[in-house]
Design a protein around this motif. Structure first.
Motif, PDB file in Angstrom:
ATOM      1  N   VAL A 101     -74.404 -57.873 -31.990  1.00  0.00           N
ATOM      2  CA  VAL A 101     -73.954 -56.997 -33.075  1.00  0.00           C
ATOM      3  C   VAL A 101     -75.146 -56.385 -33.801  1.00  0.00           C
ATOM      4  O   VAL A 101     -75.175 -55.172 -34.040  1.00  0.00           O
ATOM      5  CB  VAL A 101     -73.033 -57.766 -34.054  1.00  0.00           C
ATOM      6  N   GLU A 102     -76.136 -57.191 -34.143  1.00  0.00           N
ATOM      7  CA  GLU A 102     -77.326 -56.661 -34.829  1.00  0.00           C
ATOM      8  C   GLU A 102     -77.991 -55.562 -34.016  1.00  0.00           C
ATOM      9  O   GLU A 102     -78.341 -54.508 -34.552  1.00  0.00           O
ATOM     10  CB  GLU A 102     -78.352 -57.772 -35.063  1.00  0.00           C
ATOM     11  N   ASN A 103     -78.179 -55.802 -32.720  1.00  0.00           N
ATOM     12  CA  ASN A 103     -78.845 -54.812 -31.876  1.00  0.00           C
ATOM     13  C   ASN A 103     -78.022 -53.535 -31.744  1.00  0.00           C
ATOM     14  O   ASN A 103     -78.570 -52.436 -31.727  1.00  0.00           O
ATOM     15  CB  ASN A 103     -79.165 -55.401 -30.502  1.00  0.00           C
ATOM     16  N   ALA A 104     -76.701 -53.673 -31.664  1.00  0.00           N
ATOM     17  CA  ALA A 104     -75.844 -52.481 -31.571  1.00  0.00           C
ATOM     18  C   ALA A 104     -75.910 -51.658 -32.848  1.00  0.00           C
ATOM     19  O   ALA A 104     -75.904 -50.425 -32.803  1.00  0.00           O
ATOM     20  CB  ALA A 104     -74.405 -52.891 -31.275  1.00  0.00           C
ATOM     21  N   LEU A 105     -75.990 -52.326 -33.992  1.00  0.00           N
ATOM     22  CA  LEU A 105     -76.081 -51.598 -35.259  1.00  0.00           C
ATOM     23  C   LEU A 105     -77.436 -50.908 -35.410  1.00  0.00           C
ATOM     24  O   LEU A 105     -77.520 -49.822 -35.983  1.00  0.00           O
ATOM     25  CB  LEU A 105     -75.816 -52.540 -36.428  1.00  0.00           C
ATOM     26  N   LYS A 106     -78.498 -51.531 -34.881  1.00  0.00           N
ATOM     27  CA  LYS A 106     -79.844 -50.931 -34.953  1.00  0.00           C
ATOM     28  C   LYS A 106     -79.997 -49.779 -33.977  1.00  0.00           C
ATOM     29  O   LYS A 106     -80.602 -48.757 -34.311  1.00  0.00           O
ATOM     30  CB  LYS A 106     -80.907 -51.988 -34.647  1.00  0.00           C
ATOM     31  N   THR A 107     -79.508 -49.951 -32.755  1.00  0.00           N
ATOM     32  CA  THR A 107     -79.632 -48.919 -31.719  1.00  0.00           C
ATOM     33  C   THR A 107     -78.264 -48.701 -31.080  1.00  0.00           C
ATOM     34  O   THR A 107     -77.971 -49.224 -30.009  1.00  0.00           O
ATOM     35  CB  THR A 107     -80.680 -49.310 -30.651  1.00  0.00           C
ATOM     36  N   PRO A 108     -77.414 -47.915 -31.748  1.00  0.00           N
ATOM     37  CA  PRO A 108     -76.021 -47.795 -31.325  1.00  0.00           C
ATOM     38  C   PRO A 108     -75.783 -47.070 -30.004  1.00  0.00           C
ATOM     39  O   PRO A 108     -74.713 -47.206 -29.432  1.00  0.00           O
ATOM     40  CB  PRO A 108     -75.360 -47.045 -32.477  1.00  0.00           C
ATOM     41  N   PHE A 109     -76.754 -46.347 -29.512  1.00  0.00           N
ATOM     42  CA  PHE A 109     -76.521 -45.569 -28.303  1.00  0.00           C
ATOM     43  C   PHE A 109     -77.262 -46.088 -27.085  1.00  0.00           C
ATOM     44  O   PHE A 109     -77.326 -45.411 -26.069  1.00  0.00           O
ATOM     45  CB  PHE A 109     -76.886 -44.097 -28.544  1.00  0.00           C
ATOM     46  N   GLU A 110     -77.791 -47.295 -27.179  1.00  0.00           N
ATOM     47  CA  GLU A 110     -78.433 -47.869 -26.002  1.00  0.00           C
ATOM     48  C   GLU A 110     -78.306 -49.386 -26.011  1.00  0.00           C
ATOM     49  O   GLU A 110     -78.331 -50.023 -27.046  1.00  0.00           O
ATOM     50  CB  GLU A 110     -79.909 -47.460 -25.921  1.00  0.00           C
ATOM     51  N   MET A 111     -78.138 -49.921 -24.821  1.00  0.00           N
ATOM     52  CA  MET A 111     -78.050 -51.358 -24.662  1.00  0.00           C
ATOM     53  C   MET A 111     -79.427 -51.957 -24.938  1.00  0.00           C
ATOM     54  O   MET A 111     -80.435 -51.402 -24.529  1.00  0.00           O
ATOM     55  CB  MET A 111     -77.604 -51.682 -23.244  1.00  0.00           C
ATOM     56  N   THR A 112     -79.456 -53.061 -25.639  1.00  0.00           N
ATOM     57  CA  THR A 112     -80.710 -53.715 -26.002  1.00  0.00           C
ATOM     58  C   THR A 112     -80.863 -55.006 -25.200  1.00  0.00           C
ATOM     59  O   THR A 112     -79.964 -55.850 -25.204  1.00  0.00           O
ATOM     60  CB  THR A 112     -80.725 -54.063 -27.508  1.00  0.00           C
ATOM     61  N   PRO A 113     -81.994 -55.173 -24.524  1.00  0.00           N
ATOM     62  CA  PRO A 113     -82.218 -56.432 -23.800  1.00  0.00           C
ATOM     63  C   PRO A 113     -82.195 -57.612 -24.752  1.00  0.00           C
ATOM     64  O   PRO A 113     -82.714 -57.550 -25.864  1.00  0.00           O
ATOM     65  CB  PRO A 113     -83.609 -56.260 -23.188  1.00  0.00           C
ATOM     66  N   SER A 114     -81.603 -58.687 -24.310  1.00  0.00           N
ATOM     67  CA  SER A 114     -81.463 -59.887 -25.138  1.00  0.00           C
ATOM     68  C   SER A 114     -82.653 -60.806 -24.983  1.00  0.00           C
ATOM     69  O   SER A 114     -83.323 -60.815 -23.947  1.00  0.00           O
ATOM     70  CB  SER A 114     -80.208 -60.644 -24.731  1.00  0.00           C
ATOM     71  N   GLN A 115     -82.872 -61.604 -26.010  1.00  0.00           N
ATOM     72  CA  GLN A 115     -83.896 -62.642 -25.913  1.00  0.00           C
ATOM     73  C   GLN A 115     -83.355 -63.835 -25.118  1.00  0.00           C
ATOM     74  O   GLN A 115     -84.100 -64.718 -24.726  1.00  0.00           O
ATOM     75  CB  GLN A 115     -84.341 -63.089 -27.287  1.00  0.00           C
ATOM     76  N   TYR A 116     -82.047 -63.866 -24.887  1.00  0.00           N
ATOM     77  CA  TYR A 116     -81.416 -64.937 -24.129  1.00  0.00           C
ATOM     78  C   TYR A 116     -81.293 -64.512 -22.670  1.00  0.00           C
ATOM     79  O   TYR A 116     -81.253 -63.338 -22.355  1.00  0.00           O
ATOM     80  CB  TYR A 116     -80.031 -65.250 -24.699  1.00  0.00           C
ATOM     81  N   THR A 117     -81.209 -65.473 -21.786  1.00  0.00           N
ATOM     82  CA  THR A 117     -81.022 -65.179 -20.383  1.00  0.00           C
ATOM     83  C   THR A 117     -79.743 -65.835 -19.898  1.00  0.00           C
ATOM     84  O   THR A 117     -79.226 -66.741 -20.537  1.00  0.00           O
ATOM     85  CB  THR A 117     -82.209 -65.687 -19.531  1.00  0.00           C
ATOM     86  N   LYS A 118     -79.264 -65.380 -18.770  1.00  0.00           N
ATOM     87  CA  LYS A 118     -78.029 -65.941 -18.195  1.00  0.00           C
ATOM     88  C   LYS A 118     -78.274 -67.351 -17.738  1.00  0.00           C
ATOM     89  O   LYS A 118     -79.306 -67.723 -17.306  1.00  0.00           O
ATOM     90  CB  LYS A 118     -77.558 -65.100 -17.023  1.00  0.00           C
TER      91      LYS A 118
END
Length: 118
Positions: A101-118
């Motif tokens: 949610v934080e990343n979407a609010l900061k950069t709403p038009f692009e997917m943001t890589p996560s610090q977490y991994t699968k």
């Protein structure tokens, strides 16, 4: 891209980056668990969507919100009121929800890589 091209120029007060938040979470952990089927969000997906709406419309920081487990009677956002049972989240799921949610609010038009991994 469609939102940027067709919706943004219309001058709305808010653009709710729900799809971006869902994609952020989907790429990290929840995957297909974000959706009940090809078009309807699961409980996790509705929480992410609801928190994205709530934070964007109120200006509140998601870190100030209590994050699960919830019962629908206790929720602030409409999406979660639709739930009929508690949503249990692990700490990692909570962290990914917040980050998405934080990343979407900061950069709403692009997917943001996560610090977490699968």
């Amino acid at each position: 891209n469609a939102v940027k091209e067709y919706i943004v120029p219309m001058g709305f007060d808010y653009i709710l980056p729900t799809g971006t938040a869902m994609q952020n979470a989907k790429s990290v952990m929840f995957g297909k668990d974000l959706y009940r089927d090809s078009g309807h969000a699961s409980d996790y997906g509705r929480l992410i969507a609801g928190y994205t709406w709530f934070c964007k419309l109120t200006g509140k920081d998601i870190k100030e919100c209590k994050i699960g487990p919830f019962h629908y009677e206790d929720m602030l956002d409409q999406a979660a009121r639709l739930l009929k049972k508690p949503v249990e989240l692990t700490q990692q799921q909570k962290d990914i929800l917040v980050e998405s949610v934080e990343n979407a609010l900061k950069t709403p038009f692009e997917m943001t890589p996560s610090q977490y991994t699968k």
